[in-house]
Design an enzyme around this catalytic site. Structure first.
Site, PDB file in Angstrom:
ATOM      1  N   ASP A 160       0.834  -1.200   0.000  1.00 54.29           N
ATOM      2  CA  ASP A 160       0.000   0.000   0.000  1.00 54.29           C
ATOM      3  C   ASP A 160       0.871   1.254   0.000  1.00 54.29           C
ATOM      4  O   ASP A 160       2.105   1.158   0.032  1.00 54.29           O
ATOM      5  CB  ASP A 160      -0.930  -0.035   1.211  1.00 54.29           C
ATOM      6  CG  ASP A 160      -2.279   0.605   0.936  1.00 54.29           C
ATOM      7  OD1 ASP A 160      -2.373   1.425   0.003  1.00 54.29           O
ATOM      8  OD2 ASP A 160      -3.245   0.285   1.659  1.00 54.29           O
ATOM      9  N   SER A 192      -0.192  -0.669  -4.985  1.00 53.97           N
ATOM     10  CA  SER A 192      -1.266   0.322  -4.897  1.00 53.97           C
ATOM     11  C   SER A 192      -0.868   1.663  -5.498  1.00 53.97           C
ATOM     12  O   SER A 192      -1.630   2.633  -5.404  1.00 53.97           O
ATOM     13  CB  SER A 192      -1.671   0.516  -3.428  1.00 53.97           C
ATOM     14  OG  SER A 192      -2.201  -0.673  -2.881  1.00 53.97           O
ATOM     15  N   ARG A 217      -3.706  -1.655  -7.970  1.00 56.28           N
ATOM     16  CA  ARG A 217      -4.946  -0.941  -7.717  1.00 56.28           C
ATOM     17  C   ARG A 217      -4.899   0.388  -8.463  1.00 56.28           C
ATOM     18  O   ARG A 217      -3.953   1.145  -8.331  1.00 56.28           O
ATOM     19  CB  ARG A 217      -5.119  -0.708  -6.216  1.00 56.28           C
ATOM     20  CG  ARG A 217      -5.511  -1.955  -5.420  1.00 56.28           C
ATOM     21  CD  ARG A 217      -6.968  -2.343  -5.648  1.00 56.28           C
ATOM     22  NE  ARG A 217      -7.791  -1.149  -5.530  1.00 56.28           N
ATOM     23  CZ  ARG A 217      -8.084  -0.547  -4.373  1.00 56.28           C
ATOM     24  NH1 ARG A 217      -7.653  -1.056  -3.236  1.00 56.28           N
ATOM     25  NH2 ARG A 217      -8.826   0.536  -4.347  1.00 56.28           N
ATOM     26  N   ASP A 221     -11.052   2.565  -3.158  1.00 57.63           N
ATOM     27  CA  ASP A 221     -11.413   1.326  -2.475  1.00 57.63           C
ATOM     28  C   ASP A 221     -12.890   1.009  -2.704  1.00 57.63           C
ATOM     29  O   ASP A 221     -13.746   1.906  -2.683  1.00 57.63           O
ATOM     30  CB  ASP A 221     -11.196   1.459  -0.968  1.00 57.63           C
ATOM     31  CG  ASP A 221      -9.730   1.492  -0.588  1.00 57.63           C
ATOM     32  OD1 ASP A 221      -8.875   1.325  -1.481  1.00 57.63           O
ATOM     33  OD2 ASP A 221      -9.441   1.692   0.604  1.00 57.63           O
TER      34      ASP A 221
END
Length: 392
Positions: A160, A192, A217, A221
């Site tokens: 992340d 991410s 990603r 979210d």
């Protein structure tokens, strides 16, 4: 550090990962289960033992994946998200699990998972802290954390980017890729990075991402609601000209988790998420409670036709062909052996809607072409998507 020094460091980093994450993993979109959407950062194992982020929870989910038919369908990764750590590193500077919630440690949990024919994923954050405030992995800790994860038997890293800045991300994500390779243990690497840069070029270099990450990603979210699913579908479709070419075997766009089986989707809406994630070649990472899953939701997630479309080895991400004023969207994905997958998505909430079309009107061969030398499609399947109704 001056700009010339930063540029030099970047060159060295890119050279070091030029052999990249070509480790044979993620040839098709990864499939599995992740804790975050359903269980969040619940660390209360005194009053909520069944649902807290703990060794017991992941053992339970490993049992379900291995005993209830998920593993055989391809759902092989069991992924720990945030909140597994103590709030400080050990005296050697290594991340450590909270011993009150993970008394056997991550290595023992990994052995439990591996013994059931599954693979273990873990979460880290390249900033000063994780998104929920646990110790992060700043630049000077990347090597030791990669080595720690490898020593534990981890098979997948979600990296992340909370509490970091664009310069740190530009350095850190390639650096972690190289560090994972240096361990000698093959690990899927989920980045991410794009989500923190707006998800689109020129801020996001998808060519570079394809060299250093297996999946990434791109956007916000997912939340446990149909509105959230629709928002993600809309963003990916509106920006498909930038996103679709970036995907392929070993490099996947990730619109986030499957929320099927939680509280926010009707059965019809759950079918739609599964169909769209399949045609978009998205990772199929569930986040639900496999111990108490509604049979209808289980049937959707275990639909072999949808899974086979998602896992098609050609690895071409599908596209939205049409967005009709009537509230009907049409998606198409080319598959191996000259097969195709079509999804008709109704955004209407007022009533069932009868929609007529012809393949000639869709004109999809103009967009993708059709390999003339390929054998004809050996079999055909269809999955009727019931028009959506507002259920809340």
């Amino acid at each position: 550090m001056g700009s010339s020094a930063v540029s030099g460091l970047l060159v060295l980093l890119l050279v070091s990962v030029s052999y990249g994450l070509d480790n044979g993993l993620a040839g098709t979109p990864p499939m599995g289960w992740m804790a975050w959407e359903r269980f969040r950062c619940n660390t209360d194992c005194i009053d909520d033992l069944q649902n807290c982020i703990s060794e017991a929870l992941f053992r339970d989910m490993a049992d379900r994946l291995s005993e209830d038919g998920w593993r055989e369908l391809g759902y092989e990764y069991l992924i720990i998200d945030d909140c597994w750590m103590l709030d400080q590193r050990d005296k050697e500077g290594r991340l450590q699990p909270d011993p009150s919630r993970f008394p056997g440690g991550i290595a023992k949990l990994a052995r439990y998972v591996h013994d059931r024919g599954l693979k273990l994923g873990i979460y880290a954050d390249m900033g000063s802290h994780t998104c929920m405030g646990f110790p992060g992995t700043p630049l000077h800790k990347i090597q030791i954390d990669a080595q720690t994860f490898a020593s534990w038997g981890v098979d997948y890293l979600k990296f992340d980017g909370c509490y970091s800045n664009p310069v740190e991300q530009m350095l850190g994500y390639p650096m972690m890729s190289a560090a994972l390779n240096d361990t000698g243990r093959p690990m899927v690497y989920s980045c991410s990075w794009p989500a923190y840069l707006g998800g689109l070029p020129p801020n996001v270099n998808y060519s570079l991402l394809g060299e250093i990450c297996h999946l990434w990603r791109n956007y916000d979210d997912i939340e446990d609601s149909w509105d959230s699913v629709q928002d993600i579908i809309q963003w990916f479709s509106d920006n498909q000209d930038d996103l679709q070419p970036a995907a392929g075997p070993g490099r996947w766009n990730d619109p986030d988790m499957l929320i099927i089986g939680n509280f926010g989707l009707s059965v019809d809406q759950a079918r739609s998420q599964m169909a769209l994630w399949a045609v978009m070649a998205s990772p199929l990472i569930m986040s639900n409670d496999l111990r108490n899953l509604d049979p209808n939701m289980r049937a959707i997630l275990q639909n072999k036709v949808a899974i086979s479309i998602n896992q098609d080895p050609m690895g071409v991400q599908g596209r939205r062909l049409l967005q009709k004023k009537s509230g009907i969207d049409v998606y198409w994905r080319p598959l191996s052996n000259s097969c195709s997958a079509l999804v008709f998505l109704s955004r209407r909430t007022d009533m069932p809607y009868l929609y007529h079309t012809y393949l000639s009107k869709l004109n999809y061969e103009r967009l993708f072409g059709r390999p003339r030398s390929a054998p004809p499609c050996a079999s055909s399947h269809h999955s009727r998507m019931t028009p959506q109704r507002e259920t809340r």
